[in-house]
Design a protein around this motif. Structure first.
Motif, PDB file in Angstrom:
ATOM      1  N   ASN A 129      59.991   4.748  -2.214  1.00  0.00           N
ATOM      2  CA  ASN A 129      60.454   5.124  -3.547  1.00  0.00           C
ATOM      3  C   ASN A 129      60.028   6.568  -3.810  1.00  0.00           C
ATOM      4  O   ASN A 129      59.084   6.849  -4.543  1.00  0.00           O
ATOM      5  N   ASP A 130      60.746   7.488  -3.165  1.00  0.00           N
ATOM      6  CA  ASP A 130      60.360   8.907  -3.194  1.00  0.00           C
ATOM      7  C   ASP A 130      60.272   9.478  -4.594  1.00  0.00           C
ATOM      8  O   ASP A 130      59.363  10.261  -4.890  1.00  0.00           O
ATOM      9  N   ARG A 131      61.180   9.098  -5.477  1.00  0.00           N
ATOM     10  CA  ARG A 131      61.166   9.623  -6.856  1.00  0.00           C
ATOM     11  C   ARG A 131      59.867   9.232  -7.568  1.00  0.00           C
ATOM     12  O   ARG A 131      59.217  10.051  -8.206  1.00  0.00           O
ATOM     13  N   ALA A 132      59.463   7.970  -7.426  1.00  0.00           N
ATOM     14  CA  ALA A 132      58.229   7.513  -8.063  1.00  0.00           C
ATOM     15  C   ALA A 132      57.010   8.161  -7.418  1.00  0.00           C
ATOM     16  O   ALA A 132      56.085   8.577  -8.120  1.00  0.00           O
ATOM     17  N   VAL A 133      57.007   8.264  -6.106  1.00  0.00           N
ATOM     18  CA  VAL A 133      55.873   8.892  -5.416  1.00  0.00           C
ATOM     19  C   VAL A 133      55.692  10.327  -5.909  1.00  0.00           C
ATOM     20  O   VAL A 133      54.570  10.761  -6.210  1.00  0.00           O
ATOM     21  N   ARG A 134      56.787  11.083  -6.036  1.00  0.00           N
ATOM     22  CA  ARG A 134      56.695  12.466  -6.537  1.00  0.00           C
ATOM     23  C   ARG A 134      56.132  12.499  -7.960  1.00  0.00           C
ATOM     24  O   ARG A 134      55.298  13.344  -8.286  1.00  0.00           O
ATOM     25  N   LEU A 135      56.588  11.580  -8.808  1.00  0.00           N
ATOM     26  CA  LEU A 135      56.082  11.514 -10.184  1.00  0.00           C
ATOM     27  C   LEU A 135      54.581  11.275 -10.197  1.00  0.00           C
ATOM     28  O   LEU A 135      53.835  11.983 -10.876  1.00  0.00           O
ATOM     29  N   TYR A 136      54.124  10.282  -9.441  1.00  0.00           N
ATOM     30  CA  TYR A 136      52.705   9.937  -9.447  1.00  0.00           C
ATOM     31  C   TYR A 136      51.855  11.051  -8.851  1.00  0.00           C
ATOM     32  O   TYR A 136      50.789  11.370  -9.384  1.00  0.00           O
ATOM     33  N   GLU A 137      52.314  11.646  -7.772  1.00  0.00           N
ATOM     34  CA  GLU A 137      51.544  12.747  -7.175  1.00  0.00           C
ATOM     35  C   GLU A 137      51.483  13.944  -8.118  1.00  0.00           C
ATOM     36  O   GLU A 137      50.441  14.574  -8.263  1.00  0.00           O
ATOM     37  N   ALA A 138      52.581  14.245  -8.800  1.00  0.00           N
ATOM     38  CA  ALA A 138      52.577  15.339  -9.780  1.00  0.00           C
ATOM     39  C   ALA A 138      51.653  15.021 -10.949  1.00  0.00           C
ATOM     40  O   ALA A 138      51.094  15.934 -11.571  1.00  0.00           O
ATOM     41  N   GLY A 139      51.449  13.735 -11.222  1.00  0.00           N
ATOM     42  CA  GLY A 139      50.557  13.304 -12.301  1.00  0.00           C
ATOM     43  C   GLY A 139      49.102  13.202 -11.879  1.00  0.00           C
ATOM     44  O   GLY A 139      48.268  12.741 -12.656  1.00  0.00           O
ATOM     45  N   GLY A 140      48.779  13.605 -10.650  1.00  0.00           N
ATOM     46  CA  GLY A 140      47.389  13.628 -10.205  1.00  0.00           C
ATOM     47  C   GLY A 140      46.946  12.420  -9.403  1.00  0.00           C
ATOM     48  O   GLY A 140      45.779  12.315  -9.036  1.00  0.00           O
ATOM     49  N   PHE A 141      47.851  11.505  -9.114  1.00  0.00           N
ATOM     50  CA  PHE A 141      47.497  10.339  -8.305  1.00  0.00           C
ATOM     51  C   PHE A 141      47.503  10.720  -6.830  1.00  0.00           C
ATOM     52  O   PHE A 141      48.309  11.534  -6.388  1.00  0.00           O
ATOM     53  N   VAL A 142      46.603  10.107  -6.071  1.00  0.00           N
ATOM     54  CA  VAL A 142      46.450  10.383  -4.646  1.00  0.00           C
ATOM     55  C   VAL A 142      46.501   9.063  -3.893  1.00  0.00           C
ATOM     56  O   VAL A 142      45.870   8.075  -4.300  1.00  0.00           O
ATOM     57  N   ALA A 143      47.233   9.052  -2.773  1.00  0.00           N
ATOM     58  CA  ALA A 143      47.297   7.847  -1.944  1.00  0.00           C
ATOM     59  C   ALA A 143      45.904   7.546  -1.403  1.00  0.00           C
ATOM     60  O   ALA A 143      45.193   8.440  -0.952  1.00  0.00           O
ATOM     61  N   THR A 144      45.525   6.275  -1.464  1.00  0.00           N
ATOM     62  CA  THR A 144      44.190   5.890  -0.985  1.00  0.00           C
ATOM     63  C   THR A 144      44.194   5.536   0.491  1.00  0.00           C
ATOM     64  O   THR A 144      43.130   5.374   1.083  1.00  0.00           O
ATOM     65  N   GLY A 145      45.366   5.371   1.072  1.00  0.00           N
ATOM     66  CA  GLY A 145      45.466   4.963   2.467  1.00  0.00           C
ATOM     67  C   GLY A 145      45.674   3.475   2.624  1.00  0.00           C
ATOM     68  O   GLY A 145      46.030   2.997   3.694  1.00  0.00           O
ATOM     69  N   ASP A 146      45.462   2.724   1.543  1.00  0.00           N
ATOM     70  CA  ASP A 146      45.673   1.279   1.588  1.00  0.00           C
ATOM     71  C   ASP A 146      47.162   0.979   1.465  1.00  0.00           C
ATOM     72  O   ASP A 146      47.862   1.581   0.648  1.00  0.00           O
ATOM     73  N   GLU A 147      47.646   0.055   2.272  1.00  0.00           N
ATOM     74  CA  GLU A 147      49.032  -0.383   2.202  1.00  0.00           C
ATOM     75  C   GLU A 147      49.080  -1.895   2.318  1.00  0.00           C
ATOM     76  O   GLU A 147      48.186  -2.507   2.908  1.00  0.00           O
ATOM     77  N   PHE A 148      50.128  -2.491   1.756  1.00  0.00           N
ATOM     78  CA  PHE A 148      50.330  -3.936   1.852  1.00  0.00           C
ATOM     79  C   PHE A 148      51.813  -4.220   1.685  1.00  0.00           C
ATOM     80  O   PHE A 148      52.579  -3.354   1.249  1.00  0.00           O
ATOM     81  N   ALA A 149      52.217  -5.427   2.033  1.00  0.00           N
ATOM     82  CA  ALA A 149      53.610  -5.834   1.886  1.00  0.00           C
ATOM     83  C   ALA A 149      53.865  -6.255   0.441  1.00  0.00           C
ATOM     84  O   ALA A 149      53.100  -7.036  -0.126  1.00  0.00           O
ATOM     85  N   HIS A 150      54.930  -5.746  -0.148  1.00  0.00           N
ATOM     86  CA  HIS A 150      55.302  -6.098  -1.513  1.00  0.00           C
ATOM     87  C   HIS A 150      55.570  -7.598  -1.596  1.00  0.00           C
ATOM     88  O   HIS A 150      56.187  -8.185  -0.708  1.00  0.00           O
TER      89      HIS A 150
END
Length: 167
Positions: A129-150
């Motif tokens: 979800n590239d649009r959401a990822v860009r929004l969150y990163e622009a808002g100061g959120f950083v990926a923690t490296g954790d991933e899981f299946a939706h």
């Protein structure tokens, strides 16, 4: 700096169904698929959790253009930071996206989490979800490296977190 013209206000209990409808429509538009009753049910369950912030952005036509729901620490995944409020849902009505609604909702939600005494905010987002990822990163959120299946789609979901001081 140009100020946003988006108005954000606290939601009222009678707006629950409106927000669930918006969530289902936004997910269907994002996925290019028909609305899924399981998406509605999962959203309804999230509205049952303890709220830290629940905000809406009413549009000029009176319809809700977007909303954000932040719930108490411990309402996301058990592996989320124990002190982090959980940004559970954020949706913008299809047709009004890319107009600052999501950015305004995100900023106010982070502000409200800070005001409520939460040192961090955590969220989960589909990795594609590239649009959401860009929004969150622009808002100061950083990926923690954790991933899981939706839980519904099985798609790769990433965990993002921030200190609430940014945004």
């Amino acid at each position: 700096m140009i100020e946003s013209s988006v108005v954000v206000r606290p939601a009222t209990p009678d707006e629950t169904d409106t927000c669930i409808d918006l969530w289902a429509a936004a997910v269907a538009a994002r996925d290019g698929a028909a609305e899924d009753p399981a998406v509605r049910e999962r959203a309804r369950q999230k509205f049952g959790a303890e709220h830290v912030a629940w905000l809406v952005a009413p549009g000029p036509d009176g319809a809700v253009d977007g909303f954000v729901l932040v719930t108490a620490p411990g309402t996301g995944r058990s592996t989320d930071p124990a002190d982090a409020a959980y940004l559970s849902l954020l949706a913008v009505r299809p047709g009004v996206q890319a107009r600052g609604v999501g950015r305004s909702l995100l900023s106010e939600a982070v502000h409200d989490a800070r005001a409520a005494g939460h040192p961090r905010v955590v969220l989960h987002v589909l990795g594609d979800n590239d649009r959401a990822v860009r929004l969150y990163e622009a808002g100061g959120f950083v990926a923690t490296g954790d991933e899981f299946a939706h839980a519904l789609s099985g798609g790769t979901t990433r965990v993002y977190a921030t200190d609430v001081q940014v945004g």
